[in-house]
Design a protein around this motif. Structure first.
Motif, mmCIF file in Angstrom:
data_model
loop_
_atom_site.group_PDB
_atom_site.id
_atom_site.type_symbol
_atom_site.label_atom_id
_atom_site.label_comp_id
_atom_site.label_asym_id
_atom_site.label_seq_id
_atom_site.Cartn_x
_atom_site.Cartn_y
_atom_site.Cartn_z
ATOM 1 N N MET A 170 0.849 -1.198 0.000
ATOM 2 C CA MET A 170 0.000 0.000 0.000
ATOM 3 C C MET A 170 0.880 1.242 0.000
ATOM 4 S SD MET A 170 -3.008 1.062 2.675
ATOM 5 C CE MET A 170 -3.892 -0.450 2.389
ATOM 6 N N GLN A 171 0.555 2.205 -0.843
ATOM 7 C CA GLN A 171 1.399 3.375 -0.974
ATOM 8 C C GLN A 171 1.238 4.299 0.218
ATOM 9 O OE1 GLN A 171 0.486 5.187 -4.697
ATOM 10 N NE2 GLN A 171 1.514 3.619 -5.912
ATOM 11 N N ARG A 172 2.307 5.063 0.470
ATOM 12 C CA ARG A 172 2.353 5.936 1.641
ATOM 13 C C ARG A 172 1.186 6.918 1.653
ATOM 14 N NH1 ARG A 172 7.581 7.262 1.773
ATOM 15 N NH2 ARG A 172 7.392 8.744 0.085
ATOM 16 N N ARG A 173 0.882 7.529 0.512
ATOM 17 C CA ARG A 173 -0.175 8.545 0.507
ATOM 18 C C ARG A 173 -1.530 7.944 0.880
ATOM 19 N NH1 ARG A 173 1.291 7.910 -4.844
ATOM 20 N NH2 ARG A 173 -0.281 7.075 -6.265
ATOM 21 N N HIS A 174 -1.732 6.669 0.514
ATOM 22 C CA HIS A 174 -2.991 6.017 0.868
ATOM 23 C C HIS A 174 -3.055 5.722 2.351
ATOM 24 C CE1 HIS A 174 -3.299 4.496 -3.550
ATOM 25 N NE2 HIS A 174 -3.827 5.690 -3.390
ATOM 26 N N LEU A 175 -1.910 5.315 2.918
ATOM 27 C CA LEU A 175 -1.861 5.035 4.345
ATOM 28 C C LEU A 175 -2.196 6.266 5.156
ATOM 29 C CD1 LEU A 175 1.403 2.909 4.438
ATOM 30 C CD2 LEU A 175 -0.816 2.114 5.242
ATOM 31 N N ILE A 176 -1.544 7.372 4.813
ATOM 32 C CA ILE A 176 -1.731 8.596 5.579
ATOM 33 C C ILE A 176 -3.091 9.206 5.293
ATOM 34 C CG2 ILE A 176 -0.833 10.924 5.950
ATOM 35 C CD1 ILE A 176 1.946 9.775 5.378
ATOM 36 N N PRO B 107 1.636 2.243 18.496
ATOM 37 C CA PRO B 107 0.210 2.261 18.135
ATOM 38 C C PRO B 107 -0.560 3.399 18.801
ATOM 39 C CG PRO B 107 0.931 0.012 18.531
ATOM 40 C CD PRO B 107 2.063 0.902 18.965
ATOM 41 N N LEU B 108 -0.190 3.755 20.013
ATOM 42 C CA LEU B 108 -0.855 4.857 20.718
ATOM 43 C C LEU B 108 -0.659 6.163 19.957
ATOM 44 C CD1 LEU B 108 -2.323 5.801 23.360
ATOM 45 C CD2 LEU B 108 -0.035 6.322 24.248
ATOM 46 N N THR B 109 0.570 6.421 19.539
ATOM 47 C CA THR B 109 0.867 7.647 18.792
ATOM 48 C C THR B 109 0.182 7.646 17.425
ATOM 49 O OG1 THR B 109 2.975 8.069 19.898
ATOM 50 C CG2 THR B 109 2.716 8.971 17.691
ATOM 51 N N ILE B 110 0.183 6.506 16.752
ATOM 52 C CA ILE B 110 -0.466 6.419 15.435
ATOM 53 C C ILE B 110 -1.961 6.690 15.571
ATOM 54 C CG2 ILE B 110 -1.045 4.881 13.523
ATOM 55 C CD1 ILE B 110 1.882 5.863 13.563
ATOM 56 N N ALA B 111 -2.600 6.102 16.575
ATOM 57 C CA ALA B 111 -4.029 6.325 16.786
ATOM 58 C C ALA B 111 -4.323 7.795 17.059
ATOM 59 C CB ALA B 111 -4.533 5.461 17.945
ATOM 60 N N GLU B 112 -3.424 8.438 17.774
ATOM 61 C CA GLU B 112 -3.579 9.861 18.076
ATOM 62 C C GLU B 112 -3.338 10.716 16.839
ATOM 63 O OE1 GLU B 112 -1.585 12.999 21.240
ATOM 64 O OE2 GLU B 112 -0.297 11.596 20.162
ATOM 65 N N VAL C 53 -6.790 -0.862 17.515
ATOM 66 C CA VAL C 53 -6.714 -1.961 16.558
ATOM 67 C C VAL C 53 -6.458 -1.422 15.150
ATOM 68 C CG1 VAL C 53 -8.100 -3.735 15.389
ATOM 69 C CG2 VAL C 53 -8.034 -3.629 17.887
ATOM 70 N N ARG C 54 -7.096 -0.308 14.811
ATOM 71 C CA ARG C 54 -6.839 0.315 13.508
ATOM 72 C C ARG C 54 -5.365 0.731 13.397
ATOM 73 N NH1 ARG C 54 -10.876 4.846 11.707
ATOM 74 N NH2 ARG C 54 -9.940 4.311 9.699
ATOM 75 N N ALA C 55 -4.830 1.259 14.491
ATOM 76 C CA ALA C 55 -3.425 1.681 14.494
ATOM 77 C C ALA C 55 -2.501 0.476 14.341
ATOM 78 C CB ALA C 55 -3.117 2.435 15.791
ATOM 79 N N ASN C 56 -2.805 -0.608 15.045
ATOM 80 C CA ASN C 56 -1.997 -1.829 14.917
ATOM 81 C C ASN C 56 -1.944 -2.286 13.462
ATOM 82 O OD1 ASN C 56 -1.405 -2.111 17.644
ATOM 83 N ND2 ASN C 56 -3.094 -3.497 18.071
ATOM 84 N N LYS C 57 -3.085 -2.265 12.806
ATOM 85 C CA LYS C 57 -3.154 -2.759 11.423
ATOM 86 C C LYS C 57 -2.485 -1.789 10.448
ATOM 87 C CE LYS C 57 -7.096 -5.767 12.206
ATOM 88 N NZ LYS C 57 -8.428 -6.237 11.792
ATOM 89 N N TRP C 58 -2.565 -0.500 10.738
ATOM 90 C CA TRP C 58 -1.863 0.485 9.901
ATOM 91 C C TRP C 58 -0.360 0.236 9.952
ATOM 92 C CZ3 TRP C 58 1.906 4.194 10.330
ATOM 93 C CH2 TRP C 58 1.973 5.158 9.312
ATOM 94 N N ILE C 59 0.146 -0.017 11.154
ATOM 95 C CA ILE C 59 1.580 -0.247 11.335
ATOM 96 C C ILE C 59 2.047 -1.476 10.558
ATOM 97 C CG2 ILE C 59 3.317 -0.960 13.044
ATOM 98 C CD1 ILE C 59 1.780 0.880 15.047
ATOM 99 N N MET D 76 5.488 -6.123 17.265
ATOM 100 C CA MET D 76 4.247 -5.380 17.487
ATOM 101 C C MET D 76 3.035 -6.248 17.180
ATOM 102 S SD MET D 76 5.284 -1.608 16.047
ATOM 103 C CE MET D 76 6.886 -0.900 16.487
ATOM 104 N N SER D 77 1.978 -6.037 17.942
ATOM 105 C CA SER D 77 0.762 -6.835 17.771
ATOM 106 C C SER D 77 0.115 -6.554 16.417
ATOM 107 C CB SER D 77 -0.234 -6.521 18.886
ATOM 108 O OG SER D 77 -1.461 -7.187 18.668
ATOM 109 N N ALA D 78 -0.331 -7.614 15.762
ATOM 110 C CA ALA D 78 -0.963 -7.458 14.453
ATOM 111 C C ALA D 78 -2.414 -7.010 14.562
ATOM 112 C CB ALA D 78 -0.888 -8.776 13.682
ATOM 113 N N ASP D 79 -3.088 -7.428 15.653
ATOM 114 C CA ASP D 79 -4.531 -7.139 15.724
ATOM 115 C C ASP D 79 -5.030 -6.809 17.127
ATOM 116 O OD1 ASP D 79 -4.461 -9.583 17.007
ATOM 117 O OD2 ASP D 79 -5.802 -10.614 15.618
#
Length: 341
Positions: free
Chosen positions: A1-7, A44-49, A249-255, A290-293
């Protein structure tokens, strides 16, 4: 998945209307205490934030950073925070003290803690037994880094009292302490570890960023960073807890789908400790841990209990209901709602 789609996916979440969501939450404003927010242990905490996942769930989350996990725990015990982003094993020690805490979403499938020695002060280091009488730096006394150090020492026949434990934090202070020779060894996490290793200021002894090595050290799966809270908080605020878990969980999967370049575009500049290449290397070294899910492994509670019991005689004689220290109920619902993140 491309970076722009992730962000873009994260930014889209931030733009979602939250009023309707917030109406169903018992406590829309939540304070989370964390010890060393910049660490990959809590990525994951920072990504979710940063990607707005908490806001997308109708939450107004305030994250308060402390020098180590033990101090973050004190904030919740003292009532200044609602939830801890901390080490799984603290739930066990709190049950022993009659203050039941329960973990409800996993961030780390392995501790990611590295124990290493200072090549300047211990140039002839051979075995862990050589640490007797030496100074070991940890994020904060009583934190998971301290527990891991004690555990490795115990396997070498050393007691916690055989060394001096020094709190050095989880950032530049830890790096400076090693480089100045103020400590002889360190138990810490990335990006601190990779930065020290790259500059030749660290010789790794035990590396639990590697799942296989973590299981070998602890004798089974050892859950690490997670969100946990007093059982009373979960009982009173089940919808709020579910919203927190959905975001995590969304953050875990994004990572899991992200590369190092994606991550450095999201985290604050201060996390990089002045070296983007080192941060990316640290992420790649820690990613497998890191946890996957967000799910807790079935045998994780027993592994964590055994680790604590091996270094704490009081714990060894205590009976703890290991089913009461964590739950996967919220995680199951979150994965059903966000199967792809």
């Amino acid at each position: 998945m491309q970076r722009r789609h992730l962000i873009a996916g994260g930014l889209a979440a931030a733009a979602m209307p939250t009023f309707a969501l917030a109406q169903g939450l018992e406590k829309p404003k939540v304070t989370i205490a964390v010890g060393g927010k910049n660490l990959f242990y809590y990525l994951p905490l920072t990504i979710a934030e940063q990607l707005g996942y908490f806001k997308a769930e109708g939450l107004d989350v305030n994250i308060v950073d402390f020098a180590g996990g033990s101090r973050a725990l004190q904030a919740v015990v003292g009532g200044s925070a609602d939830v801890v982003s901390g080490a799984f094993e603290h739930t066990i020690s709190m049950h022993q003290k009659g203050q039941p805490m329960r973990a409800f979403v996993l961030q780390g499938a392995a501790p990611q803690i590295v124990l290493g020695v200072n090549p300047k002060t211990l140039p002839n280091f051979k075995t862990v037994a050589d640490l007797k009488g030496k100074k070991i730096g940890v994020t904060a006394p009583g934190s998971s880094t301290n527990v891991m150090a004690n555990f490795v020492l115990a396997k070498a026949g050393l007691k916690p009292s055989d060394v001096s434990i020094v709190g050095v934090g989880a950032g530049n202070g830890a790096v400076a302490a090693m480089r100045a020779g103020q400590i002889d060894a360190i138990a810490n996490l990335d990006p601190v570890i990779t930065l020290l290793q790259r500059s030749g200021d660290l010789r790794i002894v035990t590396d639990t960023r590697k799942l296989a090595e973590a299981e070998q050290v602890f004798g089974g799966p050892m859950p690490a960073g997670c969100l946990y809270a007093p059982q009373s908080f979960l009982d009173k605020n089940p919808h709020t807890a579910q919203a927190l878990v959905n975001a995590m969980v969304r953050a875990n999967k994004w990572i899991q789908q992200a590369g190092g370049g994606d991550v450095i575009k999201v985290v604050p500049e201060s996390y990089l400790l002045g070296d983007r290449a080192v941060y990316i290397d640290g992420f790649l070294a820690s990613k497998q841990a890191m946890s996957a899910d967000g799910s807790f492994p079935a045998k994780g509670g027993q592994t964590a209990f055994n680790a604590l019991a091996s270094i704490d005689p009081k714990m060894a004689g205590t009976k703890v209901d290991l089913n009461a220290i964590y739950t996967n109920d919220f995680v199951k619902q979150a994965n059903a709602k966000y199967p792809k993140g």
